[in-house]
Structures are given as structure tokens and as C-alpha cells.
Design a protein around this motif. Structure first.
Motif: not given
Length: 225
Positions: A106-110, A195-205, A187-189
């Protein structure tokens, strides 16, 4: 005559008192005193009512001051912490390891395409994408190497990987998006808790844990544990 009688009475009384008082032997007093001094008094300085082990066999809580003598602050060796963390990790279930792994990023740049090419994978060039996160955590959690991209991960049967209905999803499973769309799976997470997913969303996130959205979500999850 009367004076003589009084004097006689006093002498008689004095004799009676001498008989009533026993003779005190100095030697017996010394012996008595020596007997008393043989009895050792308890060592108050070392007396402790707290046993090393309680009656129920459980050790009492330690006093941090015994370790440091500095107002209860405890300085632990980082190597000890690493050992304890390693023990906890070894006892964790594969599913728990997958979730813990995902949250650790968590917090790692996409970064699109950001992923080390060799196991145990992980971010490259300062970031990672969604399929890198899933691939890395499946590897760390189960030891299984799954394909690199979302399109190839979803149908994989590597190791114990198999499809499970999304309604039966459990933490540690992989959720996919894009089934049935013209662009295909994109996309995958990691399903991290109800009810929650941990994922790397998109550029800039950055990698984050968010509520699951169902738009475009695939009907099955991938379970590799």
C-alpha cells in the motif's frame, strides 16, 4: 519489748521473700541468649512474594524496567524482530500471506509494466502495476508462479489455481474485471477482506485498499491456495 517484736516481724518477712525469689544463674542466661541468636531472621532485601511461575503455571508478566532500568522503555534488537516476524509468517496460512503481501505494498506508486522479471518479483523502477501485485503476492503466499498479465492470469491452472464462483470468494482470492468486454480482462486485485480489494489502480495512483465495485467484475475469482 514492742520494738523488739516489730523488728522480729520484719526479719521474718525478709527471710520469706528470699525464699520466694529463685536464684538467677548467669550461665543459664548466656546459654539462653546463644540459643535465640541461632535463629536467623528472614532476608527482607531478597524476599519476594511474586513467584517465578504462577500457581497456574503461567509466567507472570515481565517488568520492562528489569530489561532496561529506564522507565519501562524496551529496546529490541532488530534481528529479534525479524526472527519473530519470520516465525509468524511461517505459521500463517497461504491466504493470509497473500493478503498481508498485498497490504504491504500500500502506498507503492502505480507504474504500467513495473515489475521485476525474477521471483519473488515485486516493484521495478519505483512502481508496479495490478498484475505485478497479484503475481508477486501469489508467489510469496503460495510459492506458485502465475503468468505476468491479467489476461493470462485469469484462466491459469498453475499450482492449485482454479476458478471459484465470486459469491464464494474469500480473502486471498484474486478478483478480475473486464470479462465480456470488448477490451477483455484488464484489471486484477487481491480480495483482502469482506467487501474490499487491495489493488494497483492506474497511472497517477498508488496501491490501496478500497471497497469492491461490481461494474465489469468477472463472475469467478481465482483461488491459488
Amino acid at each position: 519489748m514492742q520494738f523488739t517484736n516489730i523488728l522480729a516481724s520484719l526479719l521474718l518477712a525478709s527471710s520469706a521473700l528470699a525464699v520466694a525469689v529463685p536464684e538467677i544463674n548467669e550461665g543459664s542466661l548466656i546459654a539462653r541468649n546463644e540459643t535465640l541468636t541461632d535463629i536467623e531472621e528472614p532476608d527482607v532485601a531478597n524476599f519476594d512474594n511474586t513467584p517465578d511461575v504462577a500457581e497456574d503455571g503461567v509466567e507472570p508478566p515481565f517488568d520492562p524496567q528489569e530489561l532496561t532500568g529506564n522507565e519501562g522503555s524496551v529496546k529490541l534488537d532488530e534481528r529479534d524482530l525479524d526472527i519473530e516476524e519470520s516465525k509468524l509468517w511461517s505459521r500463517a496460512s497461504p491466504a493470509s500471506k497473500i493478503v498481508s503481501c498485498a497490504r504491504s505494498y500500500k502506498g507503492t506508486k502505480y507504474l504500467y509494466g513495473g515489475c521485476k522479471s525474477t521471483a519473488p518479483f515485486g516493484p521495478a523502477k519505483g512502481g508496479m502495476d495490478c498484475s505485478c501485485l497479484s503475481r508477486t503476492c501469489i508467489k510469496k503466499g503460495t510459492g506458485t508462479t502465475i503468468p505476468r498479465t491479467t489476461q493470462t492470469q485469469y484462466p491459469t491452472k498453475a499450482g492449485k489455481c482454479r476458478k471459484v464462483a465470486r459469491g464464494s470468494a474469500k480473502p486471498g482470492d484474486l478478483l478480475f474485471w473486464g470479462c465480456g468486454s470488448s477490451s477483455g480482462i484488464h484489471h486484477v486485485g487481491v480480495y483482502s477482506k469482506k467487501g474490499y480489494v487491495t489493488h494497483a489502480p492506474h497511472t497517477g495512483s498508488t496501491v490501496r485498499e478500497v471497497k469492491i465495485w461490481t461494474s465489469g467484475i468477472c463472475p469467478s475469482v481465482l483461488r491459488c491456495w
